[in-house]
Scaffold this motif. Structure first.
Motif, short mmCIF file in Angstrom:
data_model
loop_
_atom_site.label_atom_id
_atom_site.label_comp_id
_atom_site.label_asym_id
_atom_site.label_seq_id
_atom_site.Cartn_x
_atom_site.Cartn_y
_atom_site.Cartn_z
N MET A 1 3.63 25.29 8.78
CA MET A 1 3.23 25.53 10.05
C MET A 1 4.10 24.54 11.02
O MET A 1 4.90 23.56 10.54
CB MET A 1 2.07 24.60 10.27
N ASN A 2 4.35 25.13 12.16
CA ASN A 2 5.14 24.54 13.01
C ASN A 2 4.64 23.73 14.19
O ASN A 2 3.95 24.26 15.11
CB ASN A 2 6.19 25.65 13.74
N TRP A 3 4.66 22.52 13.97
CA TRP A 3 3.80 21.46 14.63
C TRP A 3 4.71 21.11 16.04
O TRP A 3 5.92 20.94 15.91
CB TRP A 3 3.64 20.28 13.98
N ARG A 4 3.92 20.99 17.12
CA ARG A 4 4.65 20.66 18.62
C ARG A 4 3.77 19.47 18.98
O ARG A 4 2.62 19.42 19.08
CB ARG A 4 4.73 21.63 19.36
N LYS A 5 4.60 18.70 19.34
CA LYS A 5 4.02 17.32 20.41
C LYS A 5 4.00 17.90 21.92
O LYS A 5 5.20 18.54 22.28
CB LYS A 5 4.72 16.17 20.18
N SER A 6 3.22 17.11 22.73
CA SER A 6 3.06 17.30 24.10
C SER A 6 4.34 16.63 24.63
O SER A 6 5.13 15.74 24.21
CB SER A 6 2.22 16.70 24.56
N THR A 24 -2.43 32.55 13.52
CA THR A 24 -2.60 34.09 13.95
C THR A 24 -3.47 33.90 15.22
O THR A 24 -3.46 34.62 16.00
CB THR A 24 -2.89 34.70 12.81
N THR A 25 -4.78 33.55 14.83
CA THR A 25 -5.85 33.71 15.85
C THR A 25 -6.43 32.27 16.28
O THR A 25 -7.36 32.26 16.95
CB THR A 25 -6.76 34.39 15.24
N ARG A 26 -5.71 31.29 15.77
CA ARG A 26 -6.46 29.74 16.07
C ARG A 26 -5.35 28.82 16.54
O ARG A 26 -4.14 29.28 16.17
CB ARG A 26 -7.14 29.26 14.90
N ILE A 27 -5.74 27.87 16.84
CA ILE A 27 -4.73 26.77 17.26
C ILE A 27 -5.08 25.39 16.45
O ILE A 27 -6.36 24.98 16.45
CB ILE A 27 -4.88 26.22 18.93
N ALA A 28 -4.29 24.94 15.55
CA ALA A 28 -4.44 23.90 14.87
C ALA A 28 -4.24 22.45 15.58
O ALA A 28 -3.24 22.50 16.39
CB ALA A 28 -3.74 23.85 13.52
N ILE A 29 -4.87 21.53 15.56
CA ILE A 29 -4.57 20.31 16.26
C ILE A 29 -4.82 19.18 15.11
O ILE A 29 -5.71 19.02 14.50
CB ILE A 29 -5.75 20.04 17.29
N ARG A 30 -3.83 18.13 15.32
CA ARG A 30 -3.89 17.04 14.62
C ARG A 30 -3.23 15.70 15.33
O ARG A 30 -2.84 15.94 16.17
CB ARG A 30 -3.20 17.22 13.30
N ASP A 31 -3.78 14.56 14.89
CA ASP A 31 -3.42 13.32 15.46
C ASP A 31 -1.87 13.11 14.80
O ASP A 31 -1.74 12.90 13.47
CB ASP A 31 -4.19 12.29 14.91
N SER A 41 -9.21 23.14 13.87
CA SER A 41 -8.64 24.44 14.41
C SER A 41 -9.84 25.09 15.05
O SER A 41 -10.90 24.88 14.66
CB SER A 41 -8.13 25.32 13.21
N ILE A 42 -9.23 25.61 16.23
CA ILE A 42 -10.22 26.26 17.30
C ILE A 42 -9.43 27.53 17.62
O ILE A 42 -8.62 27.77 17.46
CB ILE A 42 -10.49 25.34 18.44
#
Length: 58
Positions: A1-6, A24-31, A41-42
């Motif tokens: 996965m390619n994680w990006r920070k704000s 593909t169809t969701r957004i993964a979120i982590r601390d 993921s939502i």
């Protein structure tokens, strides 16, 4: 996965926010401070609505 920070991430290392990764169809979120603890993921459309709401209701 390619994680990006704000771009709004603060702190000296820029690690005081969440990171996201587009799936593909969701957004993964982590601390960003504890990435190994797990992810949420939502559905992508729900994430888009959430971000739009935040932009208009800070």
């Amino acid at each position: 996965m390619n994680w990006r920070k704000s771009t709004y991430s603060g702190g000296g290392e820029g690690n005081t926010c969440v990171e996201i990764a587009a799936l593909t169809t969701r957004i993964a979120i982590r601390d960003s401070k504890a990435p190994a603890r797990g992810t949420l993921s939502i559905p992508a459309p729900s994430f888009t609505l959430f971000i739009e709401h935040l932009k208009h209701h800070p």
